[in-house]
Design a protein around this motif. Structure first.
Motif, short mmCIF file in Angstrom:
data_model
loop_
_atom_site.label_atom_id
_atom_site.label_comp_id
_atom_site.label_asym_id
_atom_site.label_seq_id
_atom_site.Cartn_x
_atom_site.Cartn_y
_atom_site.Cartn_z
N UNK A 62 -9.61 1.45 7.17
CA UNK A 62 -10.65 1.61 6.14
C UNK A 62 -10.51 0.53 5.10
N UNK A 102 -7.00 -0.72 -1.85
CA UNK A 102 -6.37 -1.52 -0.80
C UNK A 102 -7.45 -2.29 -0.05
N UNK A 161 -6.03 12.79 13.54
CA UNK A 161 -7.34 12.19 13.24
C UNK A 161 -8.43 12.75 14.16
N UNK A 168 -7.00 4.12 12.43
CA UNK A 168 -8.28 3.76 11.81
C UNK A 168 -8.01 2.85 10.61
N UNK A 218 -0.30 3.57 6.61
CA UNK A 218 0.01 4.98 6.35
C UNK A 218 0.20 5.80 7.62
N UNK A 219 0.99 6.85 7.46
CA UNK A 219 1.01 7.92 8.46
C UNK A 219 -0.13 8.89 8.13
N UNK A 220 -0.68 9.53 9.14
CA UNK A 220 -1.63 10.59 8.82
C UNK A 220 -1.46 11.75 9.79
N UNK A 221 -2.01 12.89 9.39
CA UNK A 221 -2.10 14.03 10.30
C UNK A 221 -3.11 13.70 11.39
N UNK A 264 -4.45 4.00 8.86
CA UNK A 264 -3.87 5.31 9.10
C UNK A 264 -3.52 5.47 10.58
N UNK A 317 -2.10 -1.40 3.12
CA UNK A 317 -1.24 -0.22 3.15
C UNK A 317 -1.27 0.36 4.56
N UNK A 350 -6.76 -0.29 4.49
CA UNK A 350 -5.92 0.91 4.44
C UNK A 350 -5.90 1.50 5.85
#
Lengths: 102, 102
Positions: free
Chosen positions: A69, A4, A57, A67, A52-55, A9, A50, A7
């Motif tokens: 990337x 990507x 950080x 964040x 995204x969801x994340x747990x 999050x 992309x 990317x």
């Protein structure tokens, strides 16, 4: 090249004990809003962007946080206008939004 | 410098319709295993390593998958031995594990 181009999050952590966490700042709604905008702009997918969801950080004290990337640029945000600025300035034009940086 | 030297995201997506997804390949257990190992080794935290859960990374057909940023290196894995190799070779020594790369 990265899978990507950008990317992103969104920390979606929710703490039940009342301490600071991104999940108490509309993180779910803001992630969905960013994802929808990128899709509408035709910028979602491989070689592009992309969202995204994340747990957690682990920067809750500075959050809500996100964040990007591979640049490794961290942002906080308050509302949809902030999300728009991250999308339009960073993700589309490739310029860091210093105002929202953490 | 990046907030984390290596920021690892495990796709935790679970699809209920029976199609391929990382969540059906012990992703939760493997993420917890990697996180515990990094913590035991004293490598967790700012300037070091963060092992995160994430929503769907949209590479389910090649999964279960994990991505390491800021390098943007993607891996698949089968078992704890694969996780050990990613930890010991990539996260500790900084060498890409070509065998597991997607």
């Amino acid at each position: 090249m990265s899978h990507y181009q950008h990317h992103v999050f969104f920390c979606m952590n929710v703490r039940e004990d009342g301490t600071a966490c991104c999940g108490h700042h509309d993180a779910a709604e803001m992630q969905q809003y960013a994802k929808s905008r990128i899709k509408q702009m035709g910028l979602a997918g491989e070689g592009k962007i992309r969202i995204n969801k994340s747990g957690c950080l682990d920067r809750c004290d500075e959050g809500p946080c996100v964040v990007v990337y591979p640049e490794g640029v961290w942002y906080t945000y308050v509302d949809r206008q902030d999300i728009d600025e991250i999308v339009d300035t960073h993700l589309v034009k490739g310029e860091v939004v210093e105002r929202l940086r953490i």
